[in-house]
Design a protein around this motif. Structure first.
Motif, mmCIF file in Angstrom:
data_model
loop_
_atom_site.group_PDB
_atom_site.id
_atom_site.type_symbol
_atom_site.label_atom_id
_atom_site.label_comp_id
_atom_site.label_asym_id
_atom_site.label_seq_id
_atom_site.Cartn_x
_atom_site.Cartn_y
_atom_site.Cartn_z
ATOM 1 N N THR A 14 0.810 -1.228 -0.019
ATOM 2 C CA THR A 14 0.021 0.021 -0.042
ATOM 3 C C THR A 14 0.923 1.130 -0.021
ATOM 4 O OG1 THR A 14 -1.542 -1.103 1.305
ATOM 5 C CG2 THR A 14 -1.746 1.248 1.275
ATOM 6 N N GLY A 15 1.745 1.291 0.837
ATOM 7 C CA GLY A 15 2.930 2.521 0.768
ATOM 8 C C GLY A 15 3.589 2.426 -0.230
ATOM 9 N N LEU A 16 3.992 1.681 -1.129
ATOM 10 C CA LEU A 16 4.596 1.576 -2.241
ATOM 11 C C LEU A 16 3.665 2.252 -3.415
ATOM 12 C CD1 LEU A 16 7.021 -1.391 -2.444
ATOM 13 C CD2 LEU A 16 7.825 0.981 -2.031
ATOM 14 N N THR A 17 2.391 1.713 -3.469
ATOM 15 C CA THR A 17 1.476 2.110 -4.346
ATOM 16 C C THR A 17 1.102 3.734 -4.332
ATOM 17 O OG1 THR A 17 0.422 0.034 -4.519
ATOM 18 C CG2 THR A 17 -0.655 1.885 -5.078
ATOM 19 N N ILE A 18 1.170 4.177 -3.014
ATOM 20 C CA ILE A 18 0.740 5.361 -2.769
ATOM 21 C C ILE A 18 1.810 6.271 -3.108
ATOM 22 C CG2 ILE A 18 0.395 7.385 -0.760
ATOM 23 C CD1 ILE A 18 -1.458 4.919 0.208
#
Length: 70
Positions: A14-18
Motif C-alpha cells: 500500500t505504501g509503495l502504491t501510494i
C-alpha cells in the motif's frame, strides 16, 4: 498468527502504491510546467522574429519609396 505476518507485506504494498502515485503526479506536473515554459519561449521568439521581420520590411519599403520619389 498468519494474519499478523501478512499485514506488514500489505502495508508495504500500500505504501509503495501510494508513493508511486504521488511520484508520478509530481513528475507529470513538473514536466508539464517545463513544457509550458518552452512553448512560451518559442512563441516569444516567433513574435520577436516576426516583429524584426516587419521592422526590416518597413525599412526596405521606406527605402524603395524614397528611391521611387526621386
Amino acid at each position: 498468527l498468519l494474519k499478523r505476518q501478512q499485514e506488514p507485506d500489505r502495508d508495504l504494498i500500500t505504501g509503495l502504491t501510494i508513493g508511486d502515485f504521488v511520484l508520478g503526479l509530481v513528475s507529470y506536473t513538473v514536466l508539464s510546467v517545463k513544457q509550458e515554459r518552452i512553448m512560451r519561449l518559442m512563441m516569444m521568439r516567433q513574435i520577436s522574429s516576426s516583429s524584426v521581420s516587419v521592422a526590416l520590411l518597413s525599412k526596405v519599403g521606406r527605402a524603395v519609396n524614397m528611391c521611387l520619389d526621386v
